[in-house]
Motif scaffolding. Structure first.
Motif: not given
Length: 122
Positions: A27-33, A51-55, A102-109
């Motif tokens: 998968f691509s690191l542009d996937y999300g955070a 690091v956020s992929s969004y901004n 992409p906004l760096c949530p507290l819990n990562f799935t």
């Protein structure tokens, strides 16, 4: 196969530096955070940086601000954690993880990497 693989851990003296790598495949690191976490013996896992992929914004735990730097190389599909001025309290297993938010949530799935040991000791 979707996976993250960390590398770069090791034994370093206090005040030293290490650079951890988190290589993504499937998968691509542009996937999300993409985030770095750590867990020391007897302690709960804590978030270190993201690091956020969004901004492209980066976030750091107060305990590592000014010492750690997260960066990404999209061409290599890899995220790095440059750790400087290391302290004994930085000793832990370090993990990287991804999340579709992409906004760096507290819990990562996930996915989550297998972890790499960092030991800071003289």
């Amino acid at each position: 196969q979707v996976q993250l693989v960390e590398s770069g851990g090791g034994l370093v003296q206090p005040g030293g530096s290490l650079r951890l790598s988190c290589a993504a495949s499937g998968f691509s690191l542009d996937y999300g955070a993409i985030g770095w976490f750590r867990q020391a013996p007897g302690k709960e896992r804590e978030g270190v940086s993201c690091v956020s992929s969004y901004n492209g914004n980066t976030y750091y735990a107060d305990s590592v601000k000014g010492r750690f730097t997260i960066s990404r190389d999209n061409a290599k599909n890899t995220v790095y954690l440059q750790m400087n001025s290391l302290k004994p309290e930085d000793t832990a297993v370090y993990y990287c993880a991804a999340d579709p938010d992409p906004l760096c949530p507290l819990n990562f799935t996930g996915p989550w990497g297998q972890g790499t040991q960092v030991t800071v000791s003289s």
